[in-house]
Write a protein that holds these residues in place. Structure first.
Motif, mmCIF file in Angstrom:
data_model
loop_
_atom_site.group_PDB
_atom_site.id
_atom_site.type_symbol
_atom_site.label_atom_id
_atom_site.label_comp_id
_atom_site.label_asym_id
_atom_site.label_seq_id
_atom_site.Cartn_x
_atom_site.Cartn_y
_atom_site.Cartn_z
ATOM 1 N N PRO A 160 0.837 -1.209 0.000
ATOM 2 C CA PRO A 160 0.000 0.000 0.000
ATOM 3 C C PRO A 160 0.871 1.259 0.000
ATOM 4 N N PRO A 161 0.257 2.426 -0.186
ATOM 5 C CA PRO A 161 1.021 3.676 -0.098
ATOM 6 C C PRO A 161 1.847 3.719 1.183
ATOM 7 N N ILE A 162 3.055 4.188 1.071
ATOM 8 C CA ILE A 162 3.996 4.103 2.187
ATOM 9 C C ILE A 162 3.630 5.076 3.299
ATOM 10 N N ALA A 163 3.849 4.631 4.535
ATOM 11 C CA ALA A 163 3.632 5.463 5.718
ATOM 12 C C ALA A 163 4.849 5.331 6.622
ATOM 13 N N HIS A 164 4.907 6.171 7.611
ATOM 14 C CA HIS A 164 5.994 6.123 8.590
ATOM 15 C C HIS A 164 6.074 4.731 9.216
ATOM 16 N N GLY A 165 7.260 4.150 9.200
ATOM 17 C CA GLY A 165 7.482 2.854 9.828
ATOM 18 C C GLY A 165 7.424 1.672 8.894
ATOM 19 N N ASP A 166 6.853 1.849 7.705
ATOM 20 C CA ASP A 166 6.665 0.702 6.809
ATOM 21 C C ASP A 166 7.979 0.073 6.376
ATOM 22 N N VAL A 167 9.019 0.864 6.180
ATOM 23 C CA VAL A 167 10.277 0.283 5.698
ATOM 24 C C VAL A 167 10.907 -0.622 6.746
ATOM 25 N N GLY A 189 2.313 7.744 -1.144
ATOM 26 C CA GLY A 189 2.426 7.679 0.305
ATOM 27 C C GLY A 189 1.304 8.437 0.977
ATOM 28 N N VAL A 190 1.082 8.128 2.250
ATOM 29 C CA VAL A 190 0.066 8.833 3.037
ATOM 30 C C VAL A 190 0.758 9.924 3.845
ATOM 31 N N TYR A 191 -0.022 10.955 4.242
ATOM 32 C CA TYR A 191 0.615 12.093 4.901
ATOM 33 C C TYR A 191 -0.351 12.911 5.735
ATOM 34 N N GLN A 192 -1.643 12.585 5.736
ATOM 35 C CA GLN A 192 -2.574 13.413 6.488
ATOM 36 C C GLN A 192 -2.930 12.799 7.837
ATOM 37 N N HIS A 193 -3.667 11.691 7.837
ATOM 38 C CA HIS A 193 -4.101 11.082 9.098
ATOM 39 C C HIS A 193 -3.067 10.117 9.656
ATOM 40 N N THR A 194 -2.033 9.838 8.888
ATOM 41 C CA THR A 194 -0.931 8.985 9.314
ATOM 42 C C THR A 194 0.365 9.710 9.003
ATOM 43 N N ALA A 195 1.353 9.570 9.865
ATOM 44 C CA ALA A 195 2.627 10.248 9.625
ATOM 45 C C ALA A 195 3.258 9.750 8.326
ATOM 46 N N PRO A 196 3.819 10.639 7.520
ATOM 47 C CA PRO A 196 4.442 10.222 6.264
ATOM 48 C C PRO A 196 5.784 9.555 6.503
ATOM 49 N N VAL A 197 6.290 8.887 5.475
ATOM 50 C CA VAL A 197 7.628 8.303 5.575
ATOM 51 C C VAL A 197 8.638 9.432 5.775
ATOM 52 N N ARG A 198 9.530 9.241 6.722
ATOM 53 C CA ARG A 198 10.500 10.286 7.056
ATOM 54 C C ARG A 198 11.762 10.113 6.216
ATOM 55 N N HIS A 199 12.453 11.213 6.034
ATOM 56 C CA HIS A 199 13.688 11.175 5.255
ATOM 57 C C HIS A 199 14.712 10.244 5.895
ATOM 58 N N LYS A 200 14.806 10.279 7.224
ATOM 59 C CA LYS A 200 15.786 9.430 7.910
ATOM 60 C C LYS A 200 15.481 7.951 7.730
ATOM 61 N N GLU A 201 14.211 7.596 7.574
ATOM 62 C CA GLU A 201 13.878 6.190 7.313
ATOM 63 C C GLU A 201 14.441 5.742 5.964
ATOM 64 N N ILE A 202 14.300 6.607 4.972
ATOM 65 C CA ILE A 202 14.815 6.277 3.643
ATOM 66 C C ILE A 202 16.339 6.184 3.684
ATOM 67 N N GLY A 215 12.414 6.655 -6.280
ATOM 68 C CA GLY A 215 11.163 7.381 -6.130
ATOM 69 C C GLY A 215 10.675 7.895 -7.466
ATOM 70 N N THR A 216 9.358 7.922 -7.625
ATOM 71 C CA THR A 216 8.788 8.383 -8.881
ATOM 72 C C THR A 216 7.356 8.844 -8.680
ATOM 73 N N ALA A 217 6.845 9.593 -9.629
ATOM 74 C CA ALA A 217 5.424 9.867 -9.860
ATOM 75 C C ALA A 217 4.758 10.804 -8.874
ATOM 76 N N SER A 218 4.820 10.498 -7.583
ATOM 77 C CA SER A 218 4.036 11.239 -6.609
ATOM 78 C C SER A 218 4.910 11.574 -5.404
ATOM 79 N N LEU A 219 4.536 11.089 -4.207
ATOM 80 C CA LEU A 219 5.383 11.338 -3.041
ATOM 81 C C LEU A 219 6.788 10.804 -3.274
#
Length: 434
Positions: free
Chosen positions: A26-33, A49-62, A74-78
Motif C-alpha cells: 500500500p502507499p507508504i507510511a511512517h514505519g513501513d520500511v 504515500g500517506v501524509y494526512q491522518h498517518t505520519a508520512p515516511v520520514r527522510h531518515k527512514e529512507i 522514487g517516482t510519480a508522486s510522493l
C-alpha cells in the motif's frame, strides 16, 4: 532482485503490479520500511504515500534503508518528491515528475497531493493532482490543440482549488466562473485513462519496467554517510517486527508488554541501568555516594519533580536515594531514550514474551471488530493511568512508570494504549479472585 513497490492511486489496477519480481505494498507510511525487514540487495520503489491522518515516511527512514544496502527509488508522486529532496543522498529519482521537482517547475508537496480511497476500492483517486493537469496541458500544447497562454492560465486556476476537493465538477465550476470552461473540459476529458492519461501512472509504470530491466542503477552504497540518530534507533525499535511475521508485534510492543505486565520488571530495569551506567557514562563517579551532582538536589526538589515520593525522600539513606534517582533518570547518551533496542536480558524469555504480547494485543483487535467505534487512541489518559495503577497496585504512578523504564508519563501512555483492554481484563480477574 525483488522490487518492493509502495503504490496506491498511481497504479490502481495496473498490470505492472502483477509482474514477476514485483512485491506490491500500500502507499507508504511512517514505519513501513522497518516492518519489511529488507535485506541488502533488495530494492524499494516509492510511488505513493500517506501524509494526512498517518505520519508520512520520514527522510531518515529512507536514509536508513540506504545505509543497510537497500536501493531506494522514487517516482510519480510522493516518491518523486522524496527523491528530489534526497537526490545525492542515497535516493534515485525516475520520471517526468521527478524531473520537474529537480528543475523547479513544481516545488510543493501539494503539487502531487490528491484524495483517494482505501484498499477496499483499490486506492481509487477522487481528485486530480496539479502534476496531472500540468502534464495534460503540456501534451495538448505540444499537439497544437491548446494555446500556451491558456494552458498556463488553466494550471494556475487549478491551483486555486484545494487538492482535497479538486474533482472534475469543482474544476469545471471554477473554470466556468473564470470563463475557461471549454479549456477545462478539454483537460479533464484528456485525463481519462483511454486518452492522454495521468502522468503519475505513466511515470510509475515506466519506473517499474525500467527497474525490472535493470536499466537504472542506484547510487552506489557508501557514498553518503548516514548518521545513527536517536530517532533512527527509536523508529527501528518501534516498527521492526519481533519475528518474521510483518503483522506480528513489533520489538517495541514486546518490550512494552514486559514493562507493563511482568511483576519483576522494576528489578530487571534497575539491574539493566546499573549494568549500563558505566559503559554509557564512564566519567560518572559511581563509587562516591552520594554523587556530587546529587548533593546539589534537595529531597524536596526531587519530590517536586516526581523523581522521588514523599515517603522515599524521608526514609531512604543517601546511597539508596542516589540509586533510585539514577535508575529513574537514566537515559542513553542521546538524552532521549531509555531503551534503544530489546535488552539482552530479555533474550531467554523472548519467545514467551512474543506469544503473550500477541495474545494480549489480540484483545484490542477483537474489541475493535466487535465495536467499530472503539479505538485505543480514544481512551482518556486518566483511564489508562487508573487502570495500570490498579494493575500495579500503586498510588505512586509517576515514579512507578519510571521504575518500569518509561521515560515519562506520556511515553507510558503511548505504549500502554494498545494494552488497555488486556490490563482491564487482568484487573477484573484479579478483583474476582480477591
Amino acid at each position: 532482485m525483488t522490487i518492493h513497490v509502495f503504490a496506491g492511486p498511481s497504479l490502481a489496477d495496473s498490470p505492472v503490479l502483477d509482474l514477476d519480481g514485483v512485491c506490491p505494498h500500500p502507499p507508504i507510511a511512517h514505519g513501513d520500511v522497518y516492518r519489511l525487514r529488507l535485506d541488502a540487495g533488495e530494492a524499494v520503489l516509492i510511488v505513493d504515500g500517506v501524509y494526512q491522518h498517518t505520519a508520512p515516511v520520514r527522510h531518515k527512514e529512507i536514509l536508513d534503508l540506504y545505509a543497510e544496502g537497500v536501493a531506494v527509488y522514487g517516482t510519480a508522486s510522493l516518491g518523486a518528491l522524496r527523491a528530489s529532496e534526497l537526490h545525492g543522498y542515497g535516493m534515485t529519482g525516475l520520471g517526468t515528475v521527478f524531473g520537474w521537482y529537480q528543475d523547479g517547475r513544481v516545488f510543493s508537496d501539494a503539487d502531487v497531493a490528491l484524495t483517494h480511497g482505501d484498499a477496499d476500492v483499490d486506492y481509487r483517486a477522487f481528485t486530480h493532482a496539479i502534476v496531472s493537469i500540468l502534464s495534460v496541458a503540456d501534451r495538448l500544447v505540444a499537439a497544437g490543440r491548446l494555446d500556451p497562454d491558456l494552458a498556463s492560465r488553466i494550471v494556475e486556476l487549478a491551483r486555486t482549488v484545494h487538492f482535497s476537493t479538486r474533482t472534475n465538477r469543482a474544476l469545471l465550476a471554477a473554470a466556468d466562473d473564470a470563463g475557461l470552461i471549454g479549456t477545462m473540459r478539454l483537460i479533464v476529458d484528456e485525463l481519462r485513462p483511454d486518452r492522454l492519461g495521468d502522468i503519475k501512472r505513466i511515470d510509475a509504470e515506466a519506473a517499474v519496467r525500467t527497474l525490472l530491466d535493470g536499466g537504472t542503477p542506484a547510487q552506489p552504497a557508501g557514498e553518503v554517510v548516514v548518521p545513527v540518530t536517536s530517532y533512527r534507533r527509536e523508529w527501528r525499535l518501534q516498527h521492526t517486527p519481533a519475528t518474521d511475521d510483518p503483522h506480528g508485534p513489533t520489538e517495541r510492543q514486546v518490550l512494552a508488554y514486559a514493562q507493563l505486565f511482568l511483576p519483576d520488571f522494576p528489578d530487571r530495569h534497575e539491574a539493566h541501568v546499573l549494568a549500563n551506567l558505566r559503559p554509557e557514562y564512564p566519567q560518572l563517579a559511581l563509587d562516591d555516594f552520594p554523587p556530587p551532582w546529587l548533593a546539589g538536589l534537595s529531597p524536596d526538589e526531587l519530590v517536586s519533580r516526581r523523581i522521588l515520593t514523599t515517603g522515599e525522600a524521608a526514609t531512604l539513606d543517601d546511597r539508596s536515594r542516589a540509586i533510585r534517582v539514577l535508575v529513574r533518570t537514566f537515559r542513553r547518551r542521546s538524552g532521549r531514550l531509555v531503551y534503544e533496542e530489546l535488552p539482552a536480558e530479555l533474550s531467554a524469555d523472548l519467545p514467551e514474551l512474543i506469544r503473550q504480547s500477541t495474545r494480549l494485543l489480540g484483545l484490542t483487535e477483537r474489541a475493535m471488530r466487535v465495536n467499530p467505534k472503539f479505538h485505543p487512541g480514544d481512551v482518556p489518559a486518566g483511564s489508562i493511568d487508573a487502570m495500570f495503577a490498579a494493575l500495579w497496585r500503586t498510588e505512586e504512578l509517576p515514579t512507578q512508570v519510571l521504575d518500569r523504564g518509561f521515560r515519562s508519563l506520556g511515553d507510558f501512555r503511548d505504549q500502554a494504549r494498545p494494552y488497555f483492554m488486556a490490563a482491564r481484563a487482568v484487573v477484573a480477574m484479579n478483583d474476582a479472585q480477591m
